[in-house]
Design a protein around this motif. Structure first.
Motif, PDB file in Angstrom:
ATOM      1  N   GLN A  28      11.110  55.008  40.943  1.00 30.53           N
ATOM      2  CA  GLN A  28      11.031  55.171  39.646  1.00 30.53           C
ATOM      3  C   GLN A  28      10.417  54.269  38.876  1.00 30.53           C
ATOM      4  OE1 GLN A  28      15.370  55.964  38.829  1.00 30.53           O
ATOM      5  NE2 GLN A  28      15.130  57.923  40.144  1.00 30.53           N
ATOM      6  N   ALA A  29      10.059  53.123  39.378  1.00 28.50           N
ATOM      7  CA  ALA A  29       9.299  51.998  38.738  1.00 28.50           C
ATOM      8  C   ALA A  29       7.823  52.262  38.440  1.00 28.50           C
ATOM      9  CB  ALA A  29       9.450  50.687  39.536  1.00 28.50           C
ATOM     10  N   GLY A  30       7.287  53.406  38.932  1.00 26.52           N
ATOM     11  CA  GLY A  30       6.139  53.993  38.744  1.00 26.52           C
ATOM     12  C   GLY A  30       5.182  52.870  39.247  1.00 26.52           C
ATOM     13  N   LEU A  31       4.974  52.448  40.282  1.00 25.14           N
ATOM     14  CA  LEU A  31       3.968  51.500  40.873  1.00 25.14           C
ATOM     15  C   LEU A  31       2.709  52.070  41.024  1.00 25.14           C
ATOM     16  CD1 LEU A  31       6.494  49.830  43.455  1.00 25.14           C
ATOM     17  CD2 LEU A  31       5.054  48.536  41.576  1.00 25.14           C
ATOM     18  N   LYS A  32       1.572  51.370  40.678  1.00 20.20           N
ATOM     19  CA  LYS A  32       0.280  51.907  40.862  1.00 20.20           C
ATOM     20  C   LYS A  32      -0.360  51.067  41.896  1.00 20.20           C
ATOM     21  CE  LYS A  32       0.316  55.216  37.657  1.00 20.20           C
ATOM     22  NZ  LYS A  32       1.349  56.094  38.072  1.00 20.20           N
ATOM     23  N   LEU A  33      -0.452  51.730  42.965  1.00 25.45           N
ATOM     24  CA  LEU A  33      -0.986  50.729  44.110  1.00 25.45           C
ATOM     25  C   LEU A  33      -2.591  50.756  44.058  1.00 25.45           C
ATOM     26  CD1 LEU A  33       1.380  51.522  47.050  1.00 25.45           C
ATOM     27  CD2 LEU A  33       1.359  49.668  45.689  1.00 25.45           C
ATOM     28  N   GLY A  34      -3.301  49.542  44.378  1.00 24.91           N
ATOM     29  CA  GLY A  34      -4.709  49.515  44.422  1.00 24.91           C
ATOM     30  C   GLY A  34      -5.038  49.810  45.636  1.00 24.91           C
ATOM     31  N   GLY A  36      -6.317  49.943  49.213  1.00 24.41           N
ATOM     32  CA  GLY A  36      -6.047  49.150  50.204  1.00 24.41           C
ATOM     33  C   GLY A  36      -4.715  48.464  50.146  1.00 24.41           C
ATOM     34  N   GLN A  37      -3.913  48.831  49.040  1.00 24.59           N
ATOM     35  CA  GLN A  37      -2.600  48.032  49.149  1.00 24.59           C
ATOM     36  C   GLN A  37      -1.555  49.210  49.621  1.00 24.59           C
ATOM     37  OE1 GLN A  37      -1.714  47.321  45.108  1.00 24.59           O
ATOM     38  NE2 GLN A  37      -3.000  45.357  45.104  1.00 24.59           N
ATOM     39  N   GLU A  38      -0.614  48.626  50.278  1.00 21.98           N
ATOM     40  CA  GLU A  38       0.588  49.581  50.859  1.00 21.98           C
ATOM     41  C   GLU A  38       1.849  48.732  50.776  1.00 21.98           C
ATOM     42  OE1 GLU A  38      -2.159  51.070  54.608  1.00 21.98           O
ATOM     43  OE2 GLU A  38      -0.223  50.075  55.043  1.00 21.98           O
ATOM     44  N   VAL A  39       2.794  49.685  50.760  1.00 21.31           N
ATOM     45  CA  VAL A  39       4.107  49.281  50.591  1.00 21.31           C
ATOM     46  C   VAL A  39       5.031  49.790  51.948  1.00 21.31           C
ATOM     47  CG1 VAL A  39       6.594  49.573  49.343  1.00 21.31           C
ATOM     48  CG2 VAL A  39       4.327  49.131  48.211  1.00 21.31           C
ATOM     49  N   VAL A  40       5.542  48.966  52.630  1.00 21.34           N
ATOM     50  CA  VAL A  40       6.272  49.646  54.089  1.00 21.34           C
ATOM     51  C   VAL A  40       7.673  49.258  53.730  1.00 21.34           C
ATOM     52  CG1 VAL A  40       6.382  49.288  56.436  1.00 21.34           C
ATOM     53  CG2 VAL A  40       4.106  49.022  55.117  1.00 21.34           C
ATOM     54  N   VAL A  41       8.632  50.204  53.888  1.00 23.15           N
ATOM     55  CA  VAL A  41       9.952  50.018  54.049  1.00 23.15           C
ATOM     56  C   VAL A  41      10.671  50.186  55.271  1.00 23.15           C
ATOM     57  CG1 VAL A  41      12.242  50.711  53.210  1.00 23.15           C
ATOM     58  CG2 VAL A  41      10.280  50.996  51.792  1.00 23.15           C
ATOM     59  N   ALA A  42      11.240  49.245  55.941  1.00 26.61           N
ATOM     60  CA  ALA A  42      11.683  49.136  57.221  1.00 26.61           C
ATOM     61  C   ALA A  42      13.308  48.949  57.119  1.00 26.61           C
ATOM     62  CB  ALA A  42      11.416  47.552  58.040  1.00 26.61           C
ATOM     63  N   THR A  43      13.534  50.278  57.362  1.00 29.65           N
ATOM     64  CA  THR A  43      14.947  50.570  57.368  1.00 29.65           C
ATOM     65  C   THR A  43      15.884  50.658  58.553  1.00 29.65           C
ATOM     66  OG1 THR A  43      14.974  53.193  57.812  1.00 29.65           O
ATOM     67  CG2 THR A  43      14.529  52.273  55.538  1.00 29.65           C
ATOM     68  N   PRO A  44      17.153  50.621  58.601  1.00 32.99           N
ATOM     69  CA  PRO A  44      17.795  50.724  60.190  1.00 32.99           C
ATOM     70  C   PRO A  44      17.386  52.007  60.661  1.00 32.99           C
ATOM     71  CG  PRO A  44      19.345  49.886  58.342  1.00 32.99           C
ATOM     72  CD  PRO A  44      18.228  50.165  57.707  1.00 32.99           C
ATOM     73  N   PHE A  45      17.582  52.163  61.988  1.00 33.02           N
ATOM     74  CA  PHE A  45      17.150  53.339  62.656  1.00 33.02           C
ATOM     75  C   PHE A  45      17.716  54.466  62.021  1.00 33.02           C
ATOM     76  CE2 PHE A  45      16.617  50.580  66.402  1.00 33.02           C
ATOM     77  CZ  PHE A  45      15.133  50.626  66.419  1.00 33.02           C
ATOM     78  N   PRO A  46      19.143  54.606  61.620  1.00 37.10           N
ATOM     79  CA  PRO A  46      19.670  55.948  61.200  1.00 37.10           C
ATOM     80  C   PRO A  46      19.104  56.351  59.843  1.00 37.10           C
ATOM     81  CG  PRO A  46      21.528  54.332  62.087  1.00 37.10           C
ATOM     82  CD  PRO A  46      20.205  53.582  61.914  1.00 37.10           C
TER      83      PRO A  46
END
Length: 253
Positions: A28-34, A36-46
């Protein structure tokens, strides 16, 4: 141009409902990635399938597991294989994190097998390396990190290595009250890149993403990410607070 990545490692935190709320708050923050830019979310397995579902319509957002097994399948109660992760379309897997090395005695040899498993099933490893305090105080951190690289990822072919993201963790500066300066971070990142160049050539080294995993926060992320060999961050505690994580992502430039 090499990828710029901010990866959030949730570790063993949050309920499913809390994790869902965190991801929604970030989106909801409305990020605009440039480019070659990535966001990765490393969650627990479940939570991986839920995270994948929430992020599926957001280009540049990816999901990572925090570990995978060193074996393909079999009688390994409690383990999660790379093939299982592939079956739910996980993009990345964190391997060699300092906590896994310390608490679960993961050796460089075991990590080499885990890296091979991840690559065999099309999952990109975020390979962690870094030195503890006694090694830093002895001034032998370069040799220590070089050994980690040599024994865990430098057996790969050039084509395989292109899929690797490296994360440098100054273990001595995590939760100790000590702080790694941006100059210290840059020095080690430059050293790691030089090791990659010596093994695989300058072209591959220049395209290898190297993240900083030493307690990056909104207050120091801009200075760290401005270093020429720092290509983003592997974020721990700050990734559990949406406003902080968003602020760090915005510092990618």
């Amino acid at each position: 141009m090499r990828k710029k990545i901010v990866a959030g490692n949730w570790k063993m935190n949050l309920t499913l409902a809390q994790g869902e709320q965190l991801i929604n708050d970030i989106l909801q923050a409305g990020l605009k990635l440039g480019e070659g830019q990535e966001v990765v979310v490393a969650t627990p397995f479940p939570y991986l399938t839920k995270a994948k579902s929430l992020l599926k319509n957001y280009p540049g957002f990816f999901v990572a597991a925090q570990n995978c097994a060193s074996e393909k399948s079999g009688a390994y109660t409690g383990e999660v294989s790379a093939e299982m992760l592939q079956s739910i379309n996980v993009d990345y897997v964190i391997l060699g994190h300092s906590e896994r090395r310390e608490y679960f005695q993961e050796s460089n040899a075991i990590l080499a097998k885990k890296v091979d498993q991840a690559l065999a099933f099309g999952i990109k490893p975020i390979f962690c390396c870094g030195e503890p305090l006694n090694i830093r105080e002895a001034g032998t951190q370069n040799a220590f990190v070089a050994k980690q690289l040599e024994e865990s990822i430098f057996h790969l072919s050039a084509e395989e290595f292109k899929k690797i993201v490296i994360a440098y963790e100054p273990i001595w500066a995590i939760g100790t009250g000590l702080t790694a300066s941006s100059a210290q971070a840059q020095d080690m990142h430059a050293f790691i890149r030089s090791q990659v160049a010596a093994k695989y050539g300058n072209e591959i080294a220049l395209h290898t993403t190297i993240l900083y995993g030493g307690s990056a926060k909104p207050g120091n992320a801009a200075e760290l990410f401005a270093c020429p060999d720092v290509d983003g961050g592997l974020i721990g505690g700050a990734s559990l607070v949406a406003a902080d994580f968003v602020s760090i992502i915005q510092k990618l430039g």
